[in-house]
Design a protein around this motif. Structure first.
Motif, PDB file in Angstrom:
ATOM      1  N   PRO A 447      73.604   3.081  36.292  1.00 46.67           N
ATOM      2  CA  PRO A 447      73.223   3.933  37.422  1.00 46.67           C
ATOM      3  C   PRO A 447      72.812   3.099  38.626  1.00 46.67           C
ATOM      4  N   VAL A 448      73.150   3.587  39.826  1.00 44.24           N
ATOM      5  CA  VAL A 448      72.801   2.887  41.067  1.00 44.24           C
ATOM      6  C   VAL A 448      71.928   3.755  41.959  1.00 44.24           C
ATOM      7  N   VAL A 449      72.218   5.045  42.006  1.00 45.37           N
ATOM      8  CA  VAL A 449      71.478   5.935  42.893  1.00 45.37           C
ATOM      9  C   VAL A 449      71.544   7.351  42.347  1.00 45.37           C
ATOM     10  N   LEU A 489      71.314  -0.092  48.219  1.00 46.87           N
ATOM     11  CA  LEU A 489      71.585  -1.374  47.578  1.00 46.87           C
ATOM     12  C   LEU A 489      70.296  -2.155  47.346  1.00 46.87           C
ATOM     13  N   ALA A 490      69.452  -2.229  48.365  1.00 43.13           N
ATOM     14  CA  ALA A 490      68.192  -2.971  48.237  1.00 43.13           C
ATOM     15  C   ALA A 490      67.301  -2.351  47.162  1.00 43.13           C
ATOM     16  N   GLY A 491      67.213  -1.020  47.166  1.00 46.18           N
ATOM     17  CA  GLY A 491      66.378  -0.329  46.183  1.00 46.18           C
ATOM     18  C   GLY A 491      66.877  -0.536  44.765  1.00 46.18           C
ATOM     19  N   ALA A 492      68.203  -0.459  44.575  1.00 41.74           N
ATOM     20  CA  ALA A 492      68.784  -0.643  43.238  1.00 41.74           C
ATOM     21  C   ALA A 492      68.550  -2.055  42.731  1.00 41.74           C
ATOM     22  N   GLN A 494      66.182  -4.037  43.544  1.00 42.68           N
ATOM     23  CA  GLN A 494      64.760  -4.166  43.230  1.00 42.68           C
ATOM     24  C   GLN A 494      64.435  -3.520  41.885  1.00 42.68           C
ATOM     25  N   ASP A 495      64.947  -2.306  41.670  1.00 44.79           N
ATOM     26  CA  ASP A 495      64.628  -1.571  40.445  1.00 44.79           C
ATOM     27  C   ASP A 495      65.175  -2.271  39.211  1.00 44.79           C
ATOM     28  N   TYR A 496      66.345  -2.879  39.342  1.00 48.04           N
ATOM     29  CA  TYR A 496      66.920  -3.633  38.231  1.00 48.04           C
ATOM     30  C   TYR A 496      66.261  -5.008  38.064  1.00 48.04           C
ATOM     31  N   LYS A 497      65.405  -5.357  39.032  1.00 51.08           N
ATOM     32  CA  LYS A 497      64.817  -6.704  39.079  1.00 51.08           C
ATOM     33  C   LYS A 497      65.931  -7.757  39.079  1.00 51.08           C
ATOM     34  N   ARG A 498      66.955  -7.430  39.854  1.00 55.78           N
ATOM     35  CA  ARG A 498      68.145  -8.279  39.918  1.00 55.78           C
ATOM     36  C   ARG A 498      68.110  -9.237  41.109  1.00 55.78           C
TER      37      ARG A 498
END
Length: 713
Positions: A447-449, A489-492, A494-498
């Motif tokens: 999932p991305v968004v 993109l930035a939020g995803a 961050q959430d993935y800690k990528r």
């Protein structure tokens, strides 16, 4: 109170049954009513419908007047008194497809513009002095509409004085530069160069030249304003209704829709030249290497286009004095068709040039990359993505940014980069599907968004990317103008800690999804009604938080010049609110390196501590905000020059304090070095980009963070 959903379902059914009889609307008035009706039908599908009540009516009226005459330069107080009777009727007129107020207001606007031009000509016919203690008031929201023509003329007199004083001040700056050059040439043998320099102009000469320049500029301004067709202003009226729903719900005229499609795809069909208006002449500003105009070897920058002819047997149409936008539309056309241009060369001679239109790529739209080598010899890649473009035509010639990003990463990997920076600063968004695909290049499937529609249904958009293209250290650079898809993109990441997000406290804060709905969707006729860009969903991070209003908070915070401004979505009057939904299931990045955010943050804070660059940026931002609060400028010569000199000198201090050496080497990837041999324009543009990166504080700190990530393995 009328509920929009119930009211408009009924209206929409009635309207749709009548559409077949409306396709051949003969008059402009009928066309406008038809557009009004179709916009109303499409707004039925809005994410956040409005009640057609008195409150909505007043909001629409207020926005329309503000957008029609934002600087209060034309209408009088008597006009406002007359118009005010429509304040409570805007909703009712919308329901009845009544455009009478539009015609009344636009006819009055053109009348006032003609009167204003007379004021301006009269002001210039008499001596203009700068000895009185009067002011130009810059806060248009505080200023009221003029009570009468005398007050209107007084406003324009102060505005003209303000413009002239600006020109004089700029002329003085030019004189200072000339004197600096003369000083450098003293005691040298470059007498010829010295003689070519302008003699320092006197105050009287500067004033005379400045008056002439402002007069010419305003004359050209009124010429272009009066050339605008009444129908071109209809978008302002319609958008007063749509943008009160939310600021991103916008009506596009057929012209606007065409421009929007070009910006999203990064392509146009034309001759490969950018034009500018030079005193009524469409003038070549720059040629696209490889385009039809460039290949002809008969056209160069500075040439004026006099006439445009469609095909070899068409009738030449004069474009002198035409609005530049209209002239450009005559020059553009279908691919592989012929356009014949009559050109006036710089020496005054004329010639006819026949060109075959081609598909031209707007290079500034597309992703570009470079190799960065720091002072330790470490090599990193940087990708700059101006927007999330997409192949709208879905043809073999089109480009999708996800494919381009993938190709660029593969090229960078060939050159042995050990870290990657994705730069989405100033990226206002674009295609939702493309940002999902790009996220997949870094995290693979998942999932991305999340998106939620008006009914409350939530869908999770997932990447289908099988192969991760880049699994190494990753930085995402943002700023206050990174919006929408950039925030997804930035939020995803961050959430993935990528990845580590480097930028200001927050990004722009646009968390809504729009779609384009053509208004001719029920008919077979050509596009003469335009389209509506309508908000249909809100998007949410996979952790459930909306980016609406709040944006994305950076992991490594570096204040920006815009951090203290009111440019964010949260400052917009009709922005939708922030909210939150449940998190969806996702697995945090399991690859290496694991990101120790706390360590990276502490390391960065230590580097930034006591930084003169950071303190200067903060001071400059606060200073700019304070300048915005100043609502009047003195028009007495000495006081004006004193105020502007003070601002200029302070600006120079900030410029000097923020002049930064990033201590990095920037080079083109190998595949682009080959292009540079034949495309000198591309080479020059890239070198200008590289030059800017070498002074980029945020980029240097991103390189530092990458080094910290690598050392922490």
């Amino acid at each position: 109170m009328l509920n929009l959903k119930k009211t408009w379902i009924f209206l929409s059914l009635c309207s749709m049954s009548l559409l077949v009889f409306c396709f051949n609307a003969s008059s402009q008035d009928d066309r406008e009513k038809e557009i009004f009706k179709r916009v109303k039908e499409v707004l039925l599908y809005s994410y956040s419908p409005k009640d057609l009540d008195i409150s909505y009516s007043k909001d629409v009226y207020k926005k329309y007047i503000e957008d029609l005459d934002p600087f209060k330069r034309y209408f009088l107080e008597s006009d406002m008194e007359e118009f005010s009777k429509y304040k409570d009727k805007m909703s009712d007129m919308f329901i009845r497809n009544d455009v009478s107020f539009y015609h009344l207001s636009i006819d009055r606007l053109y009348k006032r513009i003609n009167e204003t031009e007379e004021y301006v000509n009269d002001i210039f016919s008499k001596p203009i002095t700068f000895t009185n203690d009067d002011y130009f008031y810059t806060d248009d929201k505080k200023r009221k509409f003029p009570k009468n023509k005398d007050q209107a003329k007084q406003y324009w007199k102060s505005y003209i004085k303000y413009r002239i004083l600006q020109e004089i001040f700029n002329g003085q700056k030019e004189k200072d530069s000339i004197n600096d050059v003369k000083e450098l040439l003293e005691n040298s043998d470059k007498d010829k160069d010295s003689k070519k320099l302008n003699k320092a102009k006197t105050k009287e000469e500067l004033q005379k030249e400045s008056v002439k320049k402002v007069q010419e500029n305003l004359s050209e301004y009124f010429r272009q304003v009066k050339l605008r067709k009444k129908s071109d202003l209809f978008s302002i009226f319609v958008n007063a209704y749509t943008e009160v729903f939310d600021i991103h719900t916008t009506y596009f005229s057929p012209k606007d829709k065409e421009n929007f499609n070009s910006s999203m795809s990064g392509k146009i069909i034309g001759i490969g030249a950018t034009l500018q208006d030079v005193k009524g002449y469409p003038t070549i500003r720059e040629l696209v290497i490889g385009g039809p105009a460039w290949k002809s070897k008969e056209i160069e920058a500075g040439d004026k286009i006099i006439k445009v002819q469609q095909g070899k047997k068409g009738t030449p149409i004069s474009v002198v004095g035409m609005l530049l936008d209209d002239a450009i539309r005559l020059i553009r056309g279908e691919e592989k068709t012929t356009v014949v241009l009559t050109i006036e060369k710089k020496d005054g001679s004329t010639k006819t040039v026949s060109l075959v239109r081609e598909e031209i790529e707007i290079q500034e739209t597309f992703v570009r990359s470079a190799i960065i080598t720091d002072d330790k010899g470490n090599k990193f890649g940087i990708l700059y993505l101006p927007e999330f473009y997409v192949n709208l035509e879905n043809n073999s010639k089109g480009r999708d940014c996800s494919d381009d990003v993938k190709k660029e990463i593969l090229e960078l990997k060939k050159q042995g980069i050990i870290g990657l920076i994705m730069d989405v600063r100033n990226n206002g968004g674009g295609s939702l599907s493309e940002v999902v695909d790009i996220a997949g290049l870094f995290v693979g499937k998942g999932p991305v968004v999340q998106v939620k529609d008006a009914s409350g249904e939530i869908k999770v958009l997932k990447s289908k990317e099988k192969d991760i293209v880049w699994d190494g250290p990753l930085i995402l650079m943002t700023n206050e103008l990174s919006a929408s898809a950039s925030e997804i993109l930035a939020g995803a990441m961050q959430d993935y800690k990528r990845a580590v997000v480097v930028g200001p406290l927050q990004t722009y804060g646009k968390g809504t999804v729009q779609t384009i709905i053509p208004l001719n969707r029920f008919g077979m006729e050509d596009d003469k009604f335009g389209a509506l860009k309508i908000t249909i969903q809100k998007f949410y991070r996979i952790n459930g938080s909306s980016t609406q209003l709040k944006g994305v908070t950076s992991d490594i915070i570096i204040p920006g010049i815009f951090s203290y401004s009111d440019i964010f979505e949260k400052s917009q009057e009709f922005a939708l609110p922030w909210d939150q939904i449940p998190s969806t299931k996702y697995t945090i990045w399991q690859g290496t390196p694991k990101i120790d955010y706390q360590y990276l943050k502490s390391q960065s804070e230590e580097r930034l501590k006591g930084s003169t660059y950071i303190s200067s940026i903060e001071k400059a931002g606060k200073w700019t905000k304070e300048l915005d609060k100043i609502d009047k400028i003195p028009l007495k010569y000495e006081k004006f020059m004193q105020e502007m000199t003070k601002r200029r000198d302070q600006g120079k201090i900030f410029e000097k304090e923020t002049n930064f050496d990033a201590k990095i080497k920037v080079e083109a990837p190998d595949y682009e070095l080959v292009k540079f041999k034949t495309d000198t324009v591309l080479k020059a543009k890239r070198e200008d980009w590289y030059k800017g990166m070498k002074k980029d504080f945020n980029l240097r700190e991103s390189v530092n963070v990458l080094n910290d990530m690598i050392s922490r393995k």
